[in-house]
Scaffold this active site. Structure first.
Site, mmCIF file in Angstrom:
data_model
loop_
_atom_site.group_PDB
_atom_site.id
_atom_site.type_symbol
_atom_site.label_atom_id
_atom_site.label_comp_id
_atom_site.label_asym_id
_atom_site.label_seq_id
_atom_site.Cartn_x
_atom_site.Cartn_y
_atom_site.Cartn_z
ATOM 1 N N HIS A 1 0.806 -1.217 0.000
ATOM 2 C CA HIS A 1 0.000 0.000 0.000
ATOM 3 C C HIS A 1 0.839 1.267 0.000
ATOM 4 O O HIS A 1 0.440 2.285 -0.554
ATOM 5 C CB HIS A 1 -0.999 -0.041 1.148
ATOM 6 C CG HIS A 1 -2.123 -0.944 0.799
ATOM 7 N ND1 HIS A 1 -2.123 -2.278 1.122
ATOM 8 C CD2 HIS A 1 -3.223 -0.736 0.052
ATOM 9 C CE1 HIS A 1 -3.203 -2.839 0.622
ATOM 10 N NE2 HIS A 1 -3.891 -1.928 -0.035
ATOM 11 N N CYS B 1 -10.175 -1.013 -10.424
ATOM 12 C CA CYS B 1 -9.521 0.057 -9.674
ATOM 13 C C CYS B 1 -8.190 -0.386 -9.085
ATOM 14 O O CYS B 1 -7.637 0.296 -8.227
ATOM 15 C CB CYS B 1 -10.442 0.599 -8.592
ATOM 16 S SG CYS B 1 -10.916 -0.635 -7.393
HETATM 17 C C1 PEP Z 1 -7.053 -3.938 -4.994
HETATM 18 O O1 PEP Z 1 -6.892 -4.905 -4.245
HETATM 19 O O2 PEP Z 1 -6.842 -3.966 -6.219
HETATM 20 C C2 PEP Z 1 -7.493 -2.664 -4.444
HETATM 21 C C3 PEP Z 1 -7.815 -1.669 -5.241
HETATM 22 O O3 PEP Z 1 -7.506 -2.549 -3.094
HETATM 23 P P1 PEP Z 1 -6.201 -2.330 -2.206
HETATM 24 O O4 PEP Z 1 -5.025 -2.151 -3.113
HETATM 25 O O5 PEP Z 1 -6.441 -1.151 -1.359
HETATM 26 O O6 PEP Z 1 -6.120 -3.606 -1.436
#
Ligand code: PEP
Ligand code: MG
Length: 751
Positions: A361, A673
């Site tokens: 993240h 996304c």
């Molecule tokens: C994903 O898993 O692609 C997502 C958009 O959520 P995160 O990256 O916050 O886990």
């Protein structure tokens, strides 16, 4: 054997430099195996030669001087075959090569094993004896194990440049550390090393210099934590009574006379406050852990947490304040989103993290902020980097320390070109994303930080496809209240109105933890994450949904989305809670429409339930970061397996196409996304698959727009048809990049 090995590894780890480390190895191996000779030959890829780097038993004057060609002698044969050679009469072997100067002609028996690190040959470790004998199995296995341990030490020395020092290369040279491309771009700056927050278990023993001062420090630290606890408890007055009770427990522990008396006793006996605290807290933790009652066992975690809080204040008092240079590259063992809050944004040019990968993240946040980042630079000796000039190549995942003038000149040129390229893209900001054959696809952004909204609007975002609400939770010290959340969400919704804003409910767990709500698990990515946590804590979920609904009054651009859904019943349950929250806020006088409601497809099981899910919701959104990690069984955070994480893996592409087709069968819109949507090459395929929206970090938006405005939809379809028949992700990437190059889009291909 294990104990001996451990002892050698420990001694090697404590060696003051690489030369000493090698000497310890050859000396210890000779001693343990009771051989007459042990030598280490290291291989240099550039010259394709081995050099004798350390020996016990052969002529020491030969060290650093005697070299062998790639396939020369038994050493060369071990390297070529990548296998050990165990022979009782070395001189009778067809490849035997007599090395003048070493005095080895008298040794008949030879056992050599290759030193290999991550598939790369680094050298050969050899033992020899005068008498003719074949080494037995246990000796072979000891040397193989030793060499495997040694490989890490050598790889590290190679990465840090210690090997060059050893080979007496006088000329100053840049040292390169390989990592993983975290956020694109190049930065040149001066390193500032940030250490991780308070960790009791690594506090060293130390004598107090001034006992009175240490006692005062400790009492101040206790008082500060007490104050924090009271403030937090007050802020959380709208929380569940059980959560409130936790703070009372903490306060009682802090007031426990024996705890503070024991710490003071140790300080009076001469320990510094941090060491005394560690000792007492660890005793308490052990005491709780050994109790039979699970309730008391769980309190051990509370005691540890409390200890860390006190330690934080003790360390804070000891800390010299950090001065950030103007062009600052922040280096840390593990970067955390919280750190972003402490670093002056106008000075920060680059980031380097020893742990983590491109889908961690923190890398996602760095991309959103447009800060060149290298993750997983596991060999970088970050403790020694402070104040050094660094080049961060976020395109290729490389860090250079002490760069040469030529290298600096080259990278300065890259920095200038990148700047000009992004300036050139700014003219696209207000243009729609339409292909030359008039296919329109909306480009949205992923947000989380406050600064994101400004940056996103500057880049011409048409909506928000993912607002990671956990980010504002992560940079606080306690759960934000409903009022605070409402303000926060309102700001975001208002900034984008009338454009839609997709707010995801709290997605903690995995690698996203809240300091004030720790989750400790063996397998966090398969554990208590996302909707699983919030359904177990409806009080947190309801507060958040109520805040979102209230924040959207008069704007009505809210879309609400659930993360980490595995099971239909989770959606039903969450929907029930959202309806309840909606009724509540309406009764309280807030005139708000029921929001668009959607779920994320992140768990492979849901791929096969898209149609059932689609019937219950208004939209679907693929979280490709997690979906890929679960399909490929590759931890998105682990640098060791990062090269197996392929967004363009044929299995991933098949799955994505199926999701789009099934969602459309139900007449529902489906977006994506994950980070994949911000990769211009992947975006071509996603558009061709039929995704209705691509949502990405703001930094990538204009690059993707430029790409899709230059690529006809029909051509993208043809490329998709082509790659869907292919079986290798690397070939797929090559085909895509070739197509982009043919279109004159070379600049969007990083590296
Ligand atoms: C994903 O898993 O692609 C997502 C958009 O959520 P995160 O990256 O916050 O886990
Ligand atoms: Mg996810």
């Amino acid at each position: 054997m294990l104990t001996t090995l451990r002892k050698i590894v420990q001694d090697v780890g404590e060696a003051k430099d690489f030369r000493t480390a090698l000497e310890i190895i050859v000396c210890s191996v000779r001693g343990v195996m009771q051989t007459e000779v042990c030598s280490a030959y290291l291989y240099d890829e550039k010259s394709s030669r081995y050099t004798l780097m350390a020996t016990e038993g052969l002529n020491k004057d030969a060290v650093g001087k005697v070299t062998l060609g790639r396939s020369e002698g038994l050493v060369g044969q071990v390297g070529l075959r990548g296998q050990l050679i165990n022979i009782d009469d070395a001189s009778s072997h067809s490849q035997y090569c007599f090395l003048k100067d070493t005095g080895e002609e008298q040794y008949k028996s030879f056992l050599g094993v290759p030193i290999i690190h991550r598939r790369n040959l680094l050298g050969v470790l050899v033992v020899q004896d005068r008498a003719r004998r074949c080494y037995d199995e246990s000796e072979e296995s000891f040397l193989v194990t030793m060499s495997a341990q040694l490989s890490g030490v050598i790889a590290h020395a190679e990465a840090t440049g210690s090997l060059h020092v050893l080979s007496a290369e006088k000329q100053k040279r840049s040292v390169r550390f390989n990592g993983i491309a975290g956020a694109p771009g190049v930065a040149i700056g001066v390193a500032v090393v940030l250490v991780p927050p308070a960790n009791l278990s690594v506090v060293p023993e130390q004598k107090a210099e001034d006992i009175e001062a240490e006692l005062t420090l400790f009492h101040h630290a206790l008082e500060s934590v007490r104050k924090d606890m009271r403030t937090t408890a007050e802020k959380l007055s709208d929380l569940h009574p059980e959560e409130q009770a936790l703070f009372d427990v903490y306060l009682r522990m802090l007031d426990d006379k024996s705890l503070s008396a024991n710490v003071c006793k140790l300080i009076n006996e001469g320990s510094w406050a941090q060491g005394a605290l560690r000792q007492v807290m660890e005793e308490h933790v052990r005491h709780f852990e050994m109790m039979d009652d699970p309730y008391f066992q769980e309190r051990a975690a509370d005691v540890r947490d409390l200890g860390c809080r006190v330690l934080f204040y003790l360390q804070k008092a000891d800390q010299v304040s950090i001065t950030y240079p103007n062009q600052c590259v922040v280096v840390s063992e593990e970067l955390t989103p919280t750190m972003f809050g402490d670093i002056p944004r106008d000075k920060l040019v680059g980031l380097v993290s020893i742990l983590g990968s491109s889908n961690s993240h923190v890398a996602i946040l760095a991309r959103a902020m447009g800060i060149p980042t290298v993750m997983g630079a596991v060999n970088l000796p970050y403790g020694r980097m402070a104040g050094r000039e660094l080049i961060v190549d976020g395109n290729l995942g490389r860090v250079y320390s002490s760069p040469s003038v030529d290298l600096l000149r080259h990278y300065q040129k890259v920095v200038n070109e990148e700047w000009e390229f992004s300036r050139g893209l700014e003219s696209l900001k207000d243009k729609p994303c339409i292909t030359p054959d008039h296919y329109r696809i909306p480009l949205w952004v992923n947000t989380g930080l406050l600064t994101d909204s400004v940056r996103s609007l500057e880049h011409g975002a048409e909506g928000v496809g993912l607002y990671r609400t956990e980010v504002p939770f992560m940079i606080r010290e306690s759960f934000p209240s409903e009022v605070v959340q409402e303000e926060l969400y309102r700001e975001h919704l208002a900034a984008f109105a009338p454009r839609p804003v997709t707010m995801r409910t709290l997605d903690i767990g995995g690698d996203k933890s809240l300091s004030y709500f720790p989750i400790r698990e063996d397998n966090p990515f398969l554990g208590w994450r996302g909707i699983r946590v919030t359904l177990d804590h409806p009080e947190i979920f309801l507060v958040q949904v109520r805040a979102m609904l209230k924040a959207s009054v008069g704007l009505d651009n809210l879309r609400l989305m659930l993360p980490m859904v595995t099971d239909i019943s989770e959606v039903d349950e969450a929907l029930h809670l959202v309806r309840r929250a909606h009724i509540e806020v309406q009764r309280e006088g807030f005139d708000v429409l029921f929001p668009q409601f959607g779920v994320m497809i992140e768990v492979p099981a849901t791929v096969y339930q898209v149609r059932h899910l689609a019937r219950r919701v208004d939209f679907l959104s693929v979280g490709s970061n997690d979906l890929i990690q679960y399909i490929l069984a590759v931890d998105r955070n682990n640098p060791r397996v990062a090269d197996l994480y392929h967004a363009l893996h044929p299995a991933v592409l098949q799955v994505l196409q199926k999701i789009v087709d099934d969602a459309h069968q139900e007449g529902k819109s489906v977006g994506i996304c994950g980070e994949m949507a911000g990769d211009p090459a992947a975006a071509v395929l996603l558009m061709a698959m039929g995704f209705d929206v691509l949502s990405m970090n703001a930094t990538q938006l204009l690059k993707v727009k430029w790409t899709l405005r230059s690529m006809a939809h029909s051509q993208a379809k043809a490329i998709l048809n082509d790659v869907m028949t292919m079986d290798n992700p690397r070939d797929i990437r090559n085909v895509l990049e070739l197509a982009l190059r043919q279109q004159g889009l070379d600049q969007v291909i990083s590296g």
